[in-house]
Design a protein around this motif. Structure first.
Motif, PDB file in Angstrom:
ATOM      1  N   GLN A 407       0.838  -1.191   0.000  1.00 59.04           N
ATOM      2  CA  GLN A 407       0.000   0.000   0.000  1.00 59.04           C
ATOM      3  C   GLN A 407       0.873   1.242   0.000  1.00 59.04           C
ATOM      4  OE1 GLN A 407      -2.639   0.358   3.349  1.00 59.04           O
ATOM      5  NE2 GLN A 407      -3.576   2.264   2.602  1.00 59.04           N
ATOM      6  N   VAL A 408       0.582   2.184  -0.888  1.00 51.29           N
ATOM      7  CA  VAL A 408       1.350   3.423  -1.019  1.00 51.29           C
ATOM      8  C   VAL A 408       0.547   4.621  -0.536  1.00 51.29           C
ATOM      9  CG1 VAL A 408       2.442   5.014  -2.654  1.00 51.29           C
ATOM     10  CG2 VAL A 408       2.743   2.535  -2.914  1.00 51.29           C
ATOM     11  N   LEU A 409      -0.739   4.678  -0.887  1.00 49.89           N
ATOM     12  CA  LEU A 409      -1.594   5.804  -0.549  1.00 49.89           C
ATOM     13  C   LEU A 409      -2.569   5.424   0.566  1.00 49.89           C
ATOM     14  CD1 LEU A 409      -2.479   7.033  -4.147  1.00 49.89           C
ATOM     15  CD2 LEU A 409      -0.786   8.015  -2.588  1.00 49.89           C
ATOM     16  N   ALA A 410      -2.784   6.359   1.474  1.00 49.77           N
ATOM     17  CA  ALA A 410      -3.761   6.131   2.541  1.00 49.77           C
ATOM     18  C   ALA A 410      -5.165   6.069   1.957  1.00 49.77           C
ATOM     19  CB  ALA A 410      -3.671   7.252   3.565  1.00 49.77           C
ATOM     20  N   THR A 411      -5.980   5.218   2.534  1.00 48.00           N
ATOM     21  CA  THR A 411      -7.403   5.167   2.204  1.00 48.00           C
ATOM     22  C   THR A 411      -8.147   5.897   3.310  1.00 48.00           C
ATOM     23  OG1 THR A 411      -7.162   3.049   1.063  1.00 48.00           O
ATOM     24  CG2 THR A 411      -9.377   3.664   1.787  1.00 48.00           C
ATOM     25  N   PRO A 416      -4.405   1.073   7.540  1.00 47.83           N
ATOM     26  CA  PRO A 416      -3.728   0.080   6.703  1.00 47.83           C
ATOM     27  C   PRO A 416      -3.979  -1.367   7.114  1.00 47.83           C
ATOM     28  CG  PRO A 416      -2.262   1.923   7.109  1.00 47.83           C
ATOM     29  CD  PRO A 416      -3.481   2.144   7.969  1.00 47.83           C
ATOM     30  N   TRP A 417      -4.066  -1.621   8.427  1.00 51.36           N
ATOM     31  CA  TRP A 417      -4.263  -3.016   8.858  1.00 51.36           C
ATOM     32  C   TRP A 417      -5.606  -3.555   8.384  1.00 51.36           C
ATOM     33  CZ3 TRP A 417      -8.503  -4.215  11.746  1.00 51.36           C
ATOM     34  CH2 TRP A 417      -9.103  -3.186  12.485  1.00 51.36           C
ATOM     35  N   ARG A 418      -6.646  -2.675   8.352  1.00 53.95           N
ATOM     36  CA  ARG A 418      -7.953  -3.159   7.926  1.00 53.95           C
ATOM     37  C   ARG A 418      -7.996  -3.356   6.403  1.00 53.95           C
ATOM     38  NH1 ARG A 418     -11.616   0.404  10.270  1.00 53.95           N
ATOM     39  NH2 ARG A 418     -12.877   1.078   8.495  1.00 53.95           N
ATOM     40  N   LEU A 419      -7.314  -2.491   5.678  1.00 51.35           N
ATOM     41  CA  LEU A 419      -7.230  -2.677   4.233  1.00 51.35           C
ATOM     42  C   LEU A 419      -6.515  -3.986   3.917  1.00 51.35           C
ATOM     43  CD1 LEU A 419      -7.610  -1.752   1.341  1.00 51.35           C
ATOM     44  CD2 LEU A 419      -5.535  -0.378   1.563  1.00 51.35           C
ATOM     45  N   LEU A 420      -5.447  -4.279   4.665  1.00 51.73           N
ATOM     46  CA  LEU A 420      -4.732  -5.537   4.454  1.00 51.73           C
ATOM     47  C   LEU A 420      -5.656  -6.727   4.706  1.00 51.73           C
ATOM     48  CD1 LEU A 420      -1.804  -6.810   3.964  1.00 51.73           C
ATOM     49  CD2 LEU A 420      -1.825  -7.164   6.434  1.00 51.73           C
ATOM     50  N   LEU A 421      -6.463  -6.652   5.748  1.00 50.98           N
ATOM     51  CA  LEU A 421      -7.402  -7.738   6.023  1.00 50.98           C
ATOM     52  C   LEU A 421      -8.368  -7.944   4.858  1.00 50.98           C
ATOM     53  CD1 LEU A 421      -8.375  -7.261   9.790  1.00 50.98           C
ATOM     54  CD2 LEU A 421      -6.939  -9.050   8.789  1.00 50.98           C
ATOM     55  N   ARG A 475       5.928  -1.565   7.401  1.00 52.04           N
ATOM     56  CA  ARG A 475       4.482  -1.478   7.216  1.00 52.04           C
ATOM     57  C   ARG A 475       4.089  -0.043   6.862  1.00 52.04           C
ATOM     58  NH1 ARG A 475       1.570  -2.683  12.803  1.00 52.04           N
ATOM     59  NH2 ARG A 475       3.100  -4.390  12.813  1.00 52.04           N
ATOM     60  N   PRO A 476       2.936   0.136   6.205  1.00 48.80           N
ATOM     61  CA  PRO A 476       2.464   1.489   5.891  1.00 48.80           C
ATOM     62  C   PRO A 476       2.235   2.291   7.167  1.00 48.80           C
ATOM     63  CG  PRO A 476       1.228  -0.172   4.670  1.00 48.80           C
ATOM     64  CD  PRO A 476       2.034  -0.904   5.687  1.00 48.80           C
TER      65      PRO A 476
END
Length: 521
Positions: A407-411, A416-421, A475-476
């Motif tokens: 991941q490069v850009l924040a959502t 980030p941990w939830r996006l990874l999940l 990690r991001p």
């Protein structure tokens, strides 16, 4: 004239997950492509594939010293993610061999030639765009005391300033320059589970305008090789060197139905047992519904399809020029002809929510691809996508990890941990669903079954590596910098270096091989 002019082609180690996890390794086609013309022109050419083992920086410098080249040409298919590594290696090599001329080519230096030459005084010249003709003309100019500044498609440093010659024209006939296959030991390179393999290009370029892709700007136009000559070359690779797997590097090999069909028929006529894998657009598969049997007869076993998104607004924003209905039909057609479909899906194009990812999972299940690969939107500066996300926060400042698997850009609103999940969970859900498992272990087609099993084995390792890197690696993290601010900081650091070079030009001197051959002095 060129027999005593030795050129070393250097393929540097790559840090991307995809390069480090698989046991298989493919040869560096880009370097082999410039090696063929150099050999034919009489240069002594050697390849150092430091990505194979991979080699440490110290070992690379030792081997370069032992080779004692006059010119080192360096580049990597993972252009931007390998950039920092290349700058470090160039600096180390120049310190050990001050008189060697270092030439850097590829996608990243093509777009960032000014920054590259300003950041790294060890790099003497940059090749901009496709390299076969430009690298040859450049090497000839260096060894024959010609004028480097007259070679189209190069950039260089002189008198504290960075200059570029006019842009080189695209190579009209791709068959004018051959791949230097003699530079590799074919037995070292494999893919598809230990099968002897190479990378090839039938075509270059892409006629589409997807906002996140910079290939159109690099190749500039879509062209293809002579279908019959190309088929004969693949047959020769199989018969003479035992090659079993052909991995297409093309952005869109199927763009011309007539040319692609002519190639398929020519390869079928060669009667060789080859496995072909590559990427294409779903629209081309739907277009070719009546000739997909030729795909399979020629050896095509898997095509990667860039699904990217299900959302019409997102597809329009990224200028994908595709529809979910077309994607679904392409997957169905491939399966009917015994060809594995791999769907790539990109997260992070916009401000996505948990609901968006849940919808993505449901749509992917409806698509029913054989294999799935989720990627992160990556904002390279030469793409239109960069401008649309300039105010998004950067959460990964190490550009060596801008490899679409980090991941490069924040959502916004999504840590980030939830996006990874979500990303890893969607992959597991797709690959472990009953239909996928049945195809993986019980398909009646042994080649289809092998393709599925091999990807599951490799994918499992990559999946675990990604999770491990998130937990224990870089990690991001919030950087407090928007993408625009991050890019500005990088430019300002380069501008500071440029001002220093302009004030003290004597500190940056080209090697004797190039000195005085830029402007005729």
């Amino acid at each position: 004239m060129n027999r005593n002019a030795k050129i070393l082609l250097l393929n540097p180690p790559h840090t991307a997950i995809g390069s480090r996890v698989p046991d298989d390794h493919l040869p560096p086609l880009g370097l082999l492509a410039i090696g063929g013309p150099l050999i034919d022109a009489g240069f002594a050419v050697e390849l150092l594939d430091a990505d194979y083992d991979p080699l440490s920086p110290e070992e690379i410098v030792r081997r370069v010293r032992a080779a004692a080249p006059r010119i080192v040409m360096v580049g990597h298919a993972g252009s931007s993610t390998a950039h920092a590594t290349i700058l470090e290696l160039a600096t180390r090599i120049k310190a050990a061999l001050p008189e060697v001329c270092i030439v850097y080519g590829g996608v990243h230096p093509t777009y960032h030639w000014r920054e590259t030459l300003t950041q790294c005084p060890a790099i003497d010249l940059v090749v901009r765009g496709e390299g076969e003709r430009t690298a040859l003309l450049l090497a000839q100019a260096i060894v024959s005391h010609g004028l480097v500044a007259t070679v189209p498609g190069v950039a260089f440093r002189q008198d504290g300033r960075v200059w570029a010659t006019r842009q080189a024209k695209p190579i009209a006939n791709l068959d004018d320059y051959r791949v230097g296959w003699e530079l590799i030991d074919f037995a070292r390179y494999s893919y598809w589970g230990g099968r002897r393999a190479v990378v090839v290009q039938f075509s270059r370029g892409c006629p589409y305008l997807c906002s996140y892709c910079g290939q159109r700007g690099f190749w500039r136009s879509w062209r293809h090789r002579d279908p019959l000559r190309f088929a004969r070359e693949l047959a020769w690779l199989h018969r003479e060197h035992g090659v079993e797997v052909i991995n297409f590097a093309d952005e869109l090999p199927t763009a011309s139905r007539a040319a692609w069909q002519a190639f398929l028929e020519a390869l079928i006529a060669e009667n060789v047992n080859l496995t072909l894998v590559g990427s294409t657009r779903a629209g081309d598969i739907v277009r070719d519904a009546d000739i997909l049997h030729l795909y399979r007869r020629a050896g095509v076993i898997r095509f990667l399809l860039g699904i990217e998104s299900y959302d019409p607004a997102t597809l329009e924003a990224i200028r994908k020029d595709a529809t979910p209905r077309e994607d679904t039909e392409a997957i169905r057609l491939l399966r009917r002809h015994g060809i594995v479909s791999m769907a790539t899906y990109v997260v992070g194009f916009g401000a996505e929510t948990d609901h968006d990812y849940w919808q993505s999972l449901k749509h992917l299940l409806r698509y029913d691809p054989d294999q799935i690969q989720l990627l992160y939107a990556t904002p390279h500066q030469w793409t239109r996508f960069f401008e649309t996300v300039a105010q998004r926060e950067v959460v990964q400042t190490d550009t060596r990890l801008w490899d679409y698997k980090h991941q490069v850009l924040a959502t916004p609103g999504m840590p980030p941990w939830r996006l990874l999940l979500w990303v890893k969970g969607i992959e597991v859900a797709l690959q472990l669903r009953p239909r996928a498992l049945l195809r993986t272990y019980f398909s009646r087609d042994p080649e289809f079954r092998h393709a599925m099993r091999w990807y599951v084995q490799m994918g499992r390792r990559v999946w675990l590596r990604e999770v491990g890197e998130f937990l224990f690696g870089k990690r991001p993290r919030p950087s407090g910098l928007s993408l625009a601010e991050f890019a500005r900081q990088q430019r300002e650091s380069v501008q500071g270096l440029a001002q220093g070079l302009a004030r003290a030009p004597a500190q940056v001197v080209l090697p004797a091989a190039v000195r005085g051959r830029l402007s005729g002095t």
